[in-house]
Design a protein around this motif. Sequence first.
Motif, short mmCIF file in Angstrom:
data_model
loop_
_atom_site.label_atom_id
_atom_site.label_comp_id
_atom_site.label_asym_id
_atom_site.label_seq_id
_atom_site.Cartn_x
_atom_site.Cartn_y
_atom_site.Cartn_z
N GLU A 193 0.82 -1.21 0.00
CA GLU A 193 0.00 0.00 0.00
C GLU A 193 0.86 1.27 0.00
O GLU A 193 0.48 2.28 -0.60
N LEU A 194 2.02 1.22 0.64
CA LEU A 194 2.91 2.38 0.62
C LEU A 194 3.47 2.60 -0.78
O LEU A 194 3.57 3.74 -1.24
N HIS A 195 3.84 1.53 -1.45
CA HIS A 195 4.31 1.67 -2.83
C HIS A 195 3.24 2.33 -3.70
O HIS A 195 3.52 3.23 -4.50
N THR A 196 2.00 1.88 -3.55
CA THR A 196 0.91 2.41 -4.36
C THR A 196 0.62 3.87 -4.02
O THR A 196 0.45 4.71 -4.91
N ALA A 197 0.60 4.18 -2.72
CA ALA A 197 0.31 5.55 -2.28
C ALA A 197 1.40 6.51 -2.70
O ALA A 197 1.14 7.69 -2.98
N LEU A 198 2.63 6.05 -2.78
CA LEU A 198 3.74 6.90 -3.18
C LEU A 198 3.56 7.42 -4.60
O LEU A 198 3.92 8.56 -4.90
N ASP A 199 3.02 6.60 -5.46
CA ASP A 199 2.83 6.98 -6.87
C ASP A 199 1.56 7.77 -7.10
O ASP A 199 1.44 8.49 -8.10
N ALA A 200 0.57 7.66 -6.21
CA ALA A 200 -0.69 8.39 -6.37
C ALA A 200 -1.23 8.78 -4.99
O ALA A 200 -2.26 8.27 -4.55
N PRO A 201 -0.54 9.68 -4.29
CA PRO A 201 -0.96 9.99 -2.92
C PRO A 201 -2.37 10.54 -2.82
O PRO A 201 -3.07 10.28 -1.83
N GLY A 202 -2.80 11.29 -3.83
CA GLY A 202 -4.14 11.87 -3.76
C GLY A 202 -5.25 10.84 -3.69
O GLY A 202 -6.35 11.14 -3.20
N ASP A 203 -4.97 9.63 -4.15
CA ASP A 203 -5.97 8.56 -4.13
C ASP A 203 -6.04 7.84 -2.80
O ASP A 203 -6.88 6.95 -2.63
N HIS A 204 -5.17 8.18 -1.87
CA HIS A 204 -5.08 7.42 -0.62
C HIS A 204 -5.24 8.27 0.62
O HIS A 204 -4.94 7.83 1.72
N LEU A 205 -5.77 9.47 0.45
CA LEU A 205 -5.91 10.38 1.59
C LEU A 205 -6.94 9.89 2.61
O LEU A 205 -6.89 10.28 3.77
N ARG A 206 -7.85 9.04 2.18
CA ARG A 206 -8.88 8.50 3.08
C ARG A 206 -8.72 7.00 3.27
O ARG A 206 -9.69 6.29 3.55
N HIS A 207 -7.52 6.52 3.14
CA HIS A 207 -7.26 5.09 3.32
C HIS A 207 -7.60 4.69 4.75
O HIS A 207 -7.37 5.45 5.70
N PRO A 208 -8.19 3.50 4.95
CA PRO A 208 -8.59 3.10 6.31
C PRO A 208 -7.43 2.92 7.29
O PRO A 208 -7.63 3.03 8.50
N ASP A 209 -6.24 2.61 6.77
CA ASP A 209 -5.09 2.50 7.66
C ASP A 209 -4.51 3.90 7.85
O ASP A 209 -4.04 4.52 6.89
N PRO A 210 -4.53 4.44 9.08
CA PRO A 210 -4.01 5.80 9.30
C PRO A 210 -2.57 5.98 8.82
O PRO A 210 -2.20 7.07 8.40
N LEU A 211 -1.78 4.91 8.87
CA LEU A 211 -0.40 5.04 8.44
C LEU A 211 -0.31 5.31 6.94
O LEU A 211 0.52 6.11 6.49
N VAL A 212 -1.16 4.69 6.15
CA VAL A 212 -1.17 4.93 4.71
C VAL A 212 -1.75 6.31 4.41
O VAL A 212 -1.21 7.06 3.59
N ALA A 213 -2.84 6.65 5.08
CA ALA A 213 -3.47 7.96 4.84
C ALA A 213 -2.54 9.10 5.25
O ALA A 213 -2.42 10.11 4.54
N GLY A 214 -1.85 8.96 6.38
CA GLY A 214 -0.92 10.00 6.82
C GLY A 214 0.26 10.13 5.88
O GLY A 214 0.72 11.24 5.59
N PHE A 215 0.73 9.01 5.38
CA PHE A 215 1.81 9.02 4.40
C PHE A 215 1.36 9.75 3.14
O PHE A 215 2.08 10.62 2.63
#
Length: 363
Positions: free
Chosen positions: A122-144
Amino acid sequence: MPAFPHSTTSASVPTAVAVPPSLALPAIETAFPRQLHPYWPRLQEKTRRWLLDKRLMSAEKVREYADGLCYTDLMAGYYTGAPDEVLQAIADYSAWFFVWDDRHDRDIVHHRPDAWGRLRRELHTALDAPGDHLRHPDPLVAGFADSVARLYSFLPQSWNARFARHFHAVVEAYDREFHNRTEGIVPTVREYLELRRLTFAHWIWTDLLEPSAGIELPDDVRKNPAYRRPALLSQEFAAWYNDLCSLPKEIAGDEVHNLGISLIKHEGLDLEEAESNIRRRIEECISEFIVAEQEGLRFADGLADGTVRGKEISVAVRACLGNMRNWFSSVYWFHHESGRYMVDSWDDRSTPPYVNNEAAGEK
């Protein structure tokens, strides 16, 4: 207790913390005056609120531990010339990094390979498209995602792509560390030094010198040895000083990732010899940086070729070199003020009191 009083506004910061003789570095204390960004009081306040809003720490832990961990002190002592909004984004990202490091550790301690594997992806994915992960259920992914999206807003896409490439490598290095720790594999000294440059994120913190200076440096400047060498030395110092400070507790905790542990395991050194070896490397880093810094400043002067662009790059390189120097003092004092390293005060030396020790990430 935070390192700096709220009344601090001057650039140079006095320090009265007692450093154990075995960890004292007179060269740092005398030749590397401590600096502080004047935005620091607001930075501390806003990062504390960000950790709470992003659910990265509970309200109780934020209230009890956030200031004493000194995460904002570390960044405010490093990127001293950064615009306030840049420093804020860096500080929030840095605080996230520490929380991520703690989650990684807890996933290892509690034998959660599935949770770690999911987070890694999930971190790899969020790194390439952070705007798509701002509301991710895992706070660590959303904060990243939130912190990375903000970092991506300051410089061109080419800088963003470089930052992403460097952080993808950091995530994979953390995965190798996960494997080594779960399998009890102590890397050789050479393997460890290569891995450490990634797990300590040498090139990430170096990349962030550029938005702090307000400019993306051209490749031929950034890759020039006159710039790259002092950058690397500043990061090596930080990683190895961390290893020196952490060695006794990491041996006690059956850790496998520490330069001293690799020296003991693969070079046949005893604990005292390993500590002396690390300290020698650290002291060489300091003296070599002082020489490399002067070469870097001469390089910066040569970039001022009479054009507006040349002057702009010259000024930026000088700013970056100044912050490389700041990293020495900021890292040094951080290790003696942050509650992150005061293991003797913890109820359980194996469990930091500021971490979420529950089964985070499991479903």
